[in-house]
Design an enzyme around this catalytic site. Structure first.
Site, PDB file in Angstrom:
ATOM      1  N   PHE A 176       8.525 -13.975  -2.001  1.00  0.00           N
ATOM      2  CA  PHE A 176       9.477 -14.809  -1.282  1.00  0.00           C
ATOM      3  C   PHE A 176      10.356 -13.885  -0.447  1.00  0.00           C
ATOM      4  O   PHE A 176      10.738 -12.795  -0.881  1.00  0.00           O
ATOM      5  CB  PHE A 176      10.317 -15.663  -2.238  1.00  0.00           C
ATOM      6  CG  PHE A 176      11.386 -14.914  -2.981  1.00  0.00           C
ATOM      7  CD1 PHE A 176      12.692 -14.885  -2.512  1.00  0.00           C
ATOM      8  CD2 PHE A 176      11.090 -14.234  -4.148  1.00  0.00           C
ATOM      9  CE1 PHE A 176      13.672 -14.197  -3.185  1.00  0.00           C
ATOM     10  CE2 PHE A 176      12.069 -13.552  -4.834  1.00  0.00           C
ATOM     11  CZ  PHE A 176      13.365 -13.529  -4.356  1.00  0.00           C
ATOM     12  N   HIS A 195      18.801  -1.130   9.944  1.00  0.00           N
ATOM     13  CA  HIS A 195      18.588  -2.349  10.728  1.00  0.00           C
ATOM     14  C   HIS A 195      18.183  -3.457   9.762  1.00  0.00           C
ATOM     15  O   HIS A 195      17.067  -3.473   9.225  1.00  0.00           O
ATOM     16  CB  HIS A 195      17.497  -2.124  11.772  1.00  0.00           C
ATOM     17  CG  HIS A 195      17.183  -3.337  12.587  1.00  0.00           C
ATOM     18  ND1 HIS A 195      18.132  -4.022  13.318  1.00  0.00           N
ATOM     19  CD2 HIS A 195      16.013  -4.014  12.773  1.00  0.00           C
ATOM     20  CE1 HIS A 195      17.570  -5.059  13.918  1.00  0.00           C
ATOM     21  NE2 HIS A 195      16.284  -5.069  13.600  1.00  0.00           N
ATOM     22  N   VAL A 196      19.107  -4.374   9.513  1.00  0.00           N
ATOM     23  CA  VAL A 196      18.869  -5.481   8.586  1.00  0.00           C
ATOM     24  C   VAL A 196      18.355  -6.674   9.384  1.00  0.00           C
ATOM     25  O   VAL A 196      19.021  -7.157  10.299  1.00  0.00           O
ATOM     26  CB  VAL A 196      20.154  -5.850   7.827  1.00  0.00           C
ATOM     27  CG1 VAL A 196      19.882  -6.991   6.845  1.00  0.00           C
ATOM     28  CG2 VAL A 196      20.692  -4.638   7.082  1.00  0.00           C
ATOM     29  N   LEU A 197      17.163  -7.150   9.044  1.00  0.00           N
ATOM     30  CA  LEU A 197      16.583  -8.298   9.728  1.00  0.00           C
ATOM     31  C   LEU A 197      17.252  -9.582   9.263  1.00  0.00           C
ATOM     32  O   LEU A 197      17.673  -9.708   8.106  1.00  0.00           O
ATOM     33  CB  LEU A 197      15.078  -8.374   9.456  1.00  0.00           C
ATOM     34  CG  LEU A 197      14.214  -7.251  10.031  1.00  0.00           C
ATOM     35  CD1 LEU A 197      12.768  -7.406   9.562  1.00  0.00           C
ATOM     36  CD2 LEU A 197      14.261  -7.248  11.543  1.00  0.00           C
ATOM     37  N   TRP A 205       8.313 -10.748   9.603  1.00  0.00           N
ATOM     38  CA  TRP A 205       7.913  -9.372   9.273  1.00  0.00           C
ATOM     39  C   TRP A 205       6.946  -9.351   8.096  1.00  0.00           C
ATOM     40  O   TRP A 205       5.946  -8.625   8.120  1.00  0.00           O
ATOM     41  CB  TRP A 205       9.157  -8.548   8.952  1.00  0.00           C
ATOM     42  CG  TRP A 205       8.902  -7.081   8.733  1.00  0.00           C
ATOM     43  CD1 TRP A 205       8.808  -6.111   9.690  1.00  0.00           C
ATOM     44  CD2 TRP A 205       8.697  -6.427   7.485  1.00  0.00           C
ATOM     45  NE1 TRP A 205       8.576  -4.889   9.105  1.00  0.00           N
ATOM     46  CE2 TRP A 205       8.501  -5.063   7.747  1.00  0.00           C
ATOM     47  CE3 TRP A 205       8.664  -6.863   6.168  1.00  0.00           C
ATOM     48  CZ2 TRP A 205       8.277  -4.127   6.749  1.00  0.00           C
ATOM     49  CZ3 TRP A 205       8.431  -5.939   5.157  1.00  0.00           C
ATOM     50  CH2 TRP A 205       8.245  -4.585   5.449  1.00  0.00           C
ATOM     51  N   ASP A 284      13.244 -15.236  -8.986  1.00  0.00           N
ATOM     52  CA  ASP A 284      12.539 -16.049  -8.004  1.00  0.00           C
ATOM     53  C   ASP A 284      13.268 -17.379  -7.882  1.00  0.00           C
ATOM     54  O   ASP A 284      13.638 -17.990  -8.906  1.00  0.00           O
ATOM     55  CB  ASP A 284      11.089 -16.267  -8.443  1.00  0.00           C
ATOM     56  CG  ASP A 284      10.274 -17.001  -7.404  1.00  0.00           C
ATOM     57  OD1 ASP A 284      10.233 -16.540  -6.251  1.00  0.00           O
ATOM     58  OD2 ASP A 284       9.691 -18.038  -7.743  1.00  0.00           O
TER      59      ASP A 284
END
Length: 614
Positions: A176, A195-197, A205, A284
């Site tokens: 996840f 670099h945080v997406l 990604w 999760d």
């Protein structure tokens, strides 16, 4: 502890040598890492250990015997590996003596944790955590070089899939994606180079990471290989935007979930409760929602596999969209890769046909194409057996509850008391036992069978350092209590983690990248000089009207247009170049009889200058 086979000694010698374990993984990583740079790889793993089952068993069924195995891969770099050598100093007394080389200042840049769950029916790879520190740009990679983190993740996952594949066993990859500033490296969010997406970029990604694995394994001897994606709260057209646009992505990816497909209970029973189809993974979102539904239901309903509010899997995913983890302004994507063996596909496709049943007409292909595609849902209950609701007693309890016949009853016999044996007195001199000297350390973790009916643990797929479950948990927890906010703190934290995870011994190996850059040769400043793209033939210019021939589409205009499309170079005359006007030189436009604008310079006497201010 399992009994040892006669070939245990030779197997131990082969397992102690680190080269066979890490050579194949090192070669695969070297093929995807950039050329001219070195990376240090540290791979931890645990042996297969008995754990609780992922899914609850249907009523009156025994749960699956489940084993789990953890893998942790950490990649570090030396940020000063490409720096120039220090200048030579004047010779001093004792300079000729051999000195220890300076230790390399390694800093962790990426880590990923993968947990493998195995049963007799299935092998499941769950990507638990993945994170980076943001210090990879210190290598000064050539401009345009893709980030090696994506290639390392895909390669490591493919390496485990290849070495954990079992015959006639389904294989599932599940994860996840939820955007977060930091997962494994505390303080790394304060690093400006990280670099945080966002949530959309992270789901896209991960789809790009898993798509090469799906396409490469589909060429192997698998029956079917499909990818599944579901993002609670989005429509199907919006979820299609996350899938990579490759030639085979339209057939390889399905919008939905494969819960019924990955459960062997659906192939054995006509109807399975939705509670028995949701796996229980660590940390999760859907597992936490499953536990909350179990708490609101009574124990009797839990034993029957029923919930109070949710009746089908469709309702489960609809309510997941309103959970705080999926509706707090960020998206959470659930991704699966399902690889079915050939035997399972052939048995499911070949349905047995009874001789008494009449043959029905087969509809045409146009009729099938006109039917709407419905999302997967829990199959309806088609048969209700009394035995499924009424618990049956075991044969042993029935045998014990049955009274014995009078003829079979044994007569009562008096039990004679046995006389206690007297202890024998020890006489003679006391001979002390010599102490046993331990000459080598034995790793009892390796005393496990390689192949059983529930797991496969080959030598090639093991880590560089094999730890038991407690030591592995201690090593991962140590990483969560370090500091990676600055380069100096990250360097000291890396040195401490490598030392304590390896228990003082040197471990890990160095990998030199072999992947050539595809963006051109890099210059001295670290930037790449890419190939110059000529767009002359792709630019469509307007056709200029010839003087005295204002008709569109004339021969001269067509000739000029064809020359522009062919990439011909037109040289402008000196009179056609309009220069930029200077200050103090006003211009005026005058129109003559031919309606052609011309530029006329005014005389000096006609120009009224602005008075200067004293």
């Amino acid at each position: 502890m399992s009994s040892l086979t006669p070939s245990t000694a030779t197997k131990r010698e082969r397992e102690r040598d680190p080269k066979p374990k890490s050579s194949s993984l090192a070669d695969k990583l070297a093929a995807v890492l950039p050329q001219g740079f070195k990376f240090a790889v540290h791979h931890l793993s645990t042996p297969p250990t008995r754990t609780s089952p992922l899914c609850s068993a249907p009523p009156n069924e025994r749960p699956d015997k489940t084993y789990w195995e953890s893998h942790f891969l950490a990649v570090s770099i030396d940020p000063h590996q490409n720096d120039a050598a220090p200048p030579l100093k004047r010779a001093s007394p004792g300079a000729d003596e051999a000195k220890d080389p300076e230790p390399k200042r390694q800093v962790l840049v990426f880590a990923v944790e993968i947990i493998i769950f195995t049963t007799a029916f299935q092998t499941t790879f769950f990507v638990s955590k993945a994170d980076s520190t943001g210090y990879l740009p210190l290598l000064n990679l050539p401009k345009g070089t893709p980030s090696p983190i994506r290639h390392v993740t895909s390669t490591f996952l493919a390496y485990l899939v290849v070495h954990r594949r079992r015959k006639n066993t389904q294989l599932v990859v599940n994860l996840f994606a939820r955007s977060q500033a930091q997962y494994l490296f505390p303080g790394s969010a304060e690093n400006k180079g990280k670099h945080v997406l966002d949530d959309w970029g992270l789901v896209r990604w991960w789809c790009r990471v898993l798509n090469p694995l799906l396409e490469s394994q589909k060429e192997e001897s698998w029956g079917t290989a499909r990818g599944y994606l579901i993002v609670p709260g989005l429509e199907e057209t919006e979820m299609r935007a996350f899938i990579p646009r490759t030639p085979g992505s339209a057939t390889n990816w399905i919008i939905g979930h494969p819960m019924e497909r990955i459960s062997h209970y659906t192939r054995e029973f006509d109807w399975v409760p939705p509670r028995c189809l949701i796996p229980r993974y660590p940390d999760d979102p859907k597992s936490r929602f499953r536990d909350e539904l179990d708490e609101e239901a009574s124990k009797w309903k839990q034993s029957m596999g029923a919930w109070k509010s949710v009746k089908t899997l469709g309702q489960f995913w609809e309510m997941m969209a309103f959970r705080q983890e999926c509706s707090s302004g960020q998206l959470t994507g659930f991704i699966w890769l399902v690889f079915d063996p050939i035997e399972t596909v052939s048995s499911s496709q070949a349905a047995p046909e009874s001789p008494s049943s009449p043959k029905l007409p087969i509809p045409s292909a146009s009729f099938e194409s006109s039917l709407p595609t419905l999302p997967p849902a829990t199959p309806p209950r088609r048969r209700v057996d009394i035995s499924a609701n009424t618990p049956q007693s075991s044969p042993l309890k029935l045998f014990l509850a049955t009274p014995a016949k009078p003829s079979e009853q044994k007569p009562n016999t008096t039990v004679k008391k046995q006389k206690k044996q007297k202890k024998k007195k020890l006489t003679g001199s006391i001979v002390p036992r010599p102490p046993k000297v331990k000459t080598q350390q034995r790793n009892y973790v390796l005393d496990r069978p390689t192949t059983t009916a529930f797991y496969y643990w080959p030598t090639e797929g093991r880590g560089d350092k094999i730890l038991d479950e407690s030591d592995y948990k201690r090593a991962v927890d140590l990483l969560l209590h370090l500091d990676f906010s600055s380069l100096d703190k990250a360097t000291s934290s890396t040195r401490r983690w490598i030392s304590e995870a390896g228990m003082g011994a040197k471990w890990g190996y160095e990998v030199a990248g072999k992947r050539a850059s595809s963006v051109g040769q890099a210059n001295g400043g670290g930037r790449a000089l890419g190939n110059v793209t000529n767009l002359t033939g792709l630019v469509r210019k307007k056709s200029a009207l010839a003087a005295g021939d204002p008709v569109k589409g004339s021969d001269s205009a067509a000739t000029e247009t064809q020359g522009a499309r062919a990439g011909a170079v037109n040289v402008l005359g000196a009179g056609l170049v309009r220069k930029k006007k200077k200050e103090g030189e006003p211009v005026a436009l005058q129109v003559d009889d031919a309606d052609t604008p011309k530029v006329n310079m005014l005389g000096a006497g006609l120009v009224r200058k602005k008075p200067k201010v004293a």
